[in-house]
Design a protein around this motif. Structure first.
Motif: not given
Length: 286
Positions: A164, A168, A172
């Motif tokens: 995870m 992420a 980003f």
């Protein structure tokens, strides 16, 4: 240059436009770099979603993301990815709770490999095939995770959290253009993936004919370095996936391509999860 992710090799990544775009056939002269471009199969003169727009200074600008029905959108990608990953998670939970033997997990993994390769070499996405792959992949992951968690408690949860975090972080950095998927980047990922897979194959062969430790890539300090390299490579796969999705939405790819995007993201996330799982097991065994 084509993508190292097998799902997108037919949509490919080419360097015709100086960045990683979709691969298509011979260029059709239209006067703009977006219509008839050899780098994108959806940017053709007959595609109503890829017509050029005139900018303020009279120059052409890329077409905006299509809003018509029947084309790929971020929402369609998210919904298909949720279905595919959901199938993986539910199947993995069932395998974990059922405490299936490792032998069964290996069989599930083999079936998932066959289904994944079958879809990868198809010209069109098959939702049934992709979801079937997700179920068998989930059964494999649940069985292997439970077995590893027995000898390295908490390894599965650490792998989930690590996956995870990587997802992420890459998303980003991609959105902020810290990561730029260029032709050079794609060539690097392709070469690294080829080297990684070949080295893993050699390690497996040596392990089968030797003492079971192979080249030492699955434990100890060398195993940790190899695992970190695998995680980084998986992060690069994610960046290629994001580029494919961005281009597909911008150029009005057919909605069915959303299934391929979901399939590609699932492959990349499974890769990262497996590398984190192995890393957690190695670190707890040190």
């Amino acid at each position: 240059m084509r993508s190292s992710n097998p799902v997108f090799t037919r949509r490919g990544f080419s360097r015709d436009s100086g960045y990683a775009g979709f691969h298509a056939g011979p260029q059709v002269q239209t006067g703009t770099p977006y219509v008839g471009s050899p780098s994108n199969p959806y940017a053709q003169p007959g595609n109503p979603y890829a017509q050029p727009q005139v900018g303020p200074a009279g120059g052409f600008v890329p077409p905006a993301a299509p809003t018509r029905a029947g084309v790929m959108t971020i929402d369609s990608v998210v919904s298909r990815t949720a279905l595919t990953l959901g199938a993986v998670i539910v199947a993995a939970a069932a395998a974990w709770i059922g405490d299936l033997p490792v032998g069964a997990g290996a069989a599930f993994g083999l079936v998932a490999l066959v289904l994944g390769l079958w879809q990868s070499f198809r010209r069109e996405a098959s939702p049934a095939l992709i979801l079937s792959y997700a179920v068998f992949e989930g059964l494999f992951l649940g069985t292997i995770s439970a077995a590893i968690n027995e000898v390295a408690p908490g390894a599965a949860m650490q792998a989930v959290l690590g996956t995870m975090a990587v997802f992420a972080g890459v998303l980003f950095m991609y959105k902020q253009r810290i990561i730029r998927v260029t032709a050079r980047f794609t060539r690097f990922v392709l070469a690294a993936a080829l080297g990684f897979v070949l080295l893993s194959a050699v390690n497996l062969i040596v392990a089968l004919i030797g003492d079971g430790n192979g080249l030492g890539l699955r434990d100890g300090g060398l195993g940790i370095l190899f695992g970190i390299a695998g995680v980084v490579l998986g992060a690069c796969f994610l960046a290629l996936d994001f580029k494919m999705i961005e281009d597909g939405v911008a150029y009005g790819a057919p909605e069915k391509e959303s299934w391929l995007a979901a399939f590609g993201l699932t492959l990349s996330l499974v890769w990262i999860y497996m590398e984190f799982l192995r890393l957690a097991a190695i670190l707890q065994g040190e």
